[in-house]
Motif scaffolding. Structure first.
Motif, mmCIF file in Angstrom:
data_model
loop_
_atom_site.group_PDB
_atom_site.id
_atom_site.type_symbol
_atom_site.label_atom_id
_atom_site.label_comp_id
_atom_site.label_asym_id
_atom_site.label_seq_id
_atom_site.Cartn_x
_atom_site.Cartn_y
_atom_site.Cartn_z
ATOM 1 N N LEU A 26 0.811 -1.207 0.000
ATOM 2 C CA LEU A 26 0.000 0.000 0.000
ATOM 3 C C LEU A 26 0.851 1.267 0.000
ATOM 4 N N THR A 27 1.473 1.600 1.088
ATOM 5 C CA THR A 27 2.296 2.811 1.135
ATOM 6 C C THR A 27 3.736 2.518 1.539
ATOM 7 N N TYR A 57 -4.870 11.506 -2.305
ATOM 8 C CA TYR A 57 -5.952 11.075 -3.191
ATOM 9 C C TYR A 57 -6.713 12.296 -3.684
ATOM 10 N N PRO A 88 -6.659 6.386 1.861
ATOM 11 C CA PRO A 88 -5.325 6.834 1.445
ATOM 12 C C PRO A 88 -5.047 8.256 1.895
ATOM 13 N N ALA A 123 -6.399 7.025 -6.046
ATOM 14 C CA ALA A 123 -5.066 7.099 -5.455
ATOM 15 C C ALA A 123 -4.147 6.147 -6.205
ATOM 16 N N ILE A 140 -1.067 2.894 -5.289
ATOM 17 C CA ILE A 140 -0.381 2.087 -4.289
ATOM 18 C C ILE A 140 0.977 1.678 -4.851
#
Length: 447
Positions: free
Chosen positions: A201-202, A237, A234, A255, A257
């Motif tokens: 994800l991040t 975004y 997120p 967003a 990833i």
């Protein structure tokens, strides 16, 4: 995400996996004649969606192939498209979107034909919701959606690059050894295929997810917030209109990833949409589901579905490493019908000798009128480059970057809004009968 012909950039704005009330009745299967083991069919690819020409009771209609639907659905029949439907009764349907269920009918005993593939005794749902208009979002008339009923009886191989789909009789298709391929197990819920995958994800942390394989979704991915402890809202975004569902508009956050991983494949920096919880309340009834994998991911592979054996084979395609991009203008464009355009007919002209000796000839070209496509702004994102430049909802596009839009198809027009950031865009629109020119620079909000 580039188009297959001219490497123009795709738009990802329609996701419409449908969930609805089901009426139980006997239904025939799709079959090939005994003399054929397979059937290859050319398809149109628009906005990452596969469009097939299917005859229904002798009338050819355009269907989107959507692995996210169980039954076959019609939703855009006009008077000229009228077909003879068998054994009809009224029902209510409910799908993605925040509005109320819609009126519909269910019809049984229909005959479907896709080249040599024949489906007798087919059930068909017809909805009467004028707001559910997919045709304006892809530039050609779309009459319906078909999914599980067509896919379940064959091994189905989809080549996005050549725009060909091949249906093999069960037991005929042989899986070949391939370094670029991998076979995955499918899990079915309400006849919809799901695959286990992983996402970054991040950061470098890997989160397991279960995703619907959604041929009928043009986005790369959807993720459902709070469907896993790691899947949160997120931090970077923008709010956007994600598409049109059976029960109304779908809104959410767009967003990016770090990566989507399944098996040996790692797809870096995909775009992802986080739909609002109201729009996807029905989709989330499958508690194990974390989201969807759509056409912008699938088009990077040669995809082979084997529903009977609950398998899917993926092979790297020509577009595997293409960067993911999105509409940087803030303009949500739709098809706006036809306009009459005056064109010079280069094949027809007259001339007159204006000087003795025949040294001077005046050529007078003839002109003809043709109906050409028109496009208008359906929605515009507040705070976007186009919004800040002064463009408005319902402005009709005349030119983009100096080129008349009636000379371009829908995706070519949209491609002007998908270039790299800081690209200057010039747009001429018609508003209240007058032409206005606006200029703005594309802005990558997610970077």
């Amino acid at each position: 995400m580039n188009s297959l012909k001219s490497k123009l950039l795709y738009i990802s704005f329609i996701v419409f996996t449908l969930f609805y009330y089901s009426v139980v009745s006997a239904q025939g299967s799709f079959k090939l004649p005994n003399r054929l083991d397979k059937q290859t069919i050319n398809f149109k690819l628009l906005s990452n969606l596969i469009i097939l020409p299917i005859e229904v009771n002798g009338k050819e209609l355009n269907f989107i192939l959507d692995s996210g639907v169980n039954q076959s659905i019609l939703f855009n029949l006009k008077t000229k498209d009228s077909i003879d439907l068998k054994n009809v009764k009224s029902i209510k349907l409910r799908g993605l979107g925040s509005e109320e269920p819609v009126d519909a009918i269910v019809s049984t005993g229909n005959v479907f034909k896709l080249k040599n593939i024949l489906g007798n005794s087919q059930k068909l749902y017809v909805i009467f919701n004028n707001n559910f208009d997919l045709s304006s979002k892809v530039g050609i008339t779309i009459h319906g959606i078909i999914g599980y009923k067509l896919l379940k009886n064959f091994v189905v191989k989809i080549n996005y690059n050549s725009k060909k789909i091949t249906f093999y009789k069960s037991g005929v298709y042989n899986y070949s050894n391939c370094k670029k391929c991998e076979i995955f197990d499918l899990e079915f819920y309400q006849n919809k295929p799901f695959i286990k995958a992983e996402v970054k994800l991040t950061n470098a942390k890997i989160t397991p997810v279960k995703l619907l394989i959604d041929l009928g979704g043009s986005d790369a991915m959807w993720l459902f917030e709070n469907s896993h402890p790691d899947i949160l809202s997120p931090t970077k975004y923008f709010d956007d209109f994600l598409g049109e569902g059976l029960s109304g508009a779908i809104y959410g956050k767009r967003a990016k990833i770090k990566a989507l991983i399944f098996g040996k494949f790692e797809i870096k920096n995909p775009t992802v949409s986080y739909p609002d919880s109201i729009s996807i309340a029905f989709a989330k009834k499958f508690k194990e589901r974390n989201g969807s994998m759509g056409g912008s991911i699938l088009k990077r592979f040669i995809v082979t579905f084997d529903y009977k054996n609950s398998k899917i084979s993926l092979k790297k395609g020509a577009h595997f490493k293409e960067a993911f991009r999105y509409n940087m203008s803030g303009i949500d464009l739709v098809y706006n019908g036809k306009i009459l355009v005056k064109e010079r007919d280069n094949s027809s002209f007259s001339y007159e000798n204006k000087q003795k000796g025949g040294n001077k000839v005046v050529i007078d070209y003839n002109y003809k009128y043709k109906f050409k496509p028109s496009y208008r702004i359906f929605k515009i994102l507040e705070g976007s480059p186009a919004y800040d430049a002064g463009l408005l909802k319902d402005d009709i596009l005349i030119k983009v970057n100096g080129k008349y839009v009636h000379t371009m198809d829908f995706e070519e027009v949209l491609s002007n809004f998908y270039y790299k950031r800081k690209k200057k865009v010039s747009v001429t629109v018609e508003r209240n009968g007058q032409h206005h020119v606006f200029q703005f620079y594309l802005k990558n909000i997610l970077e």
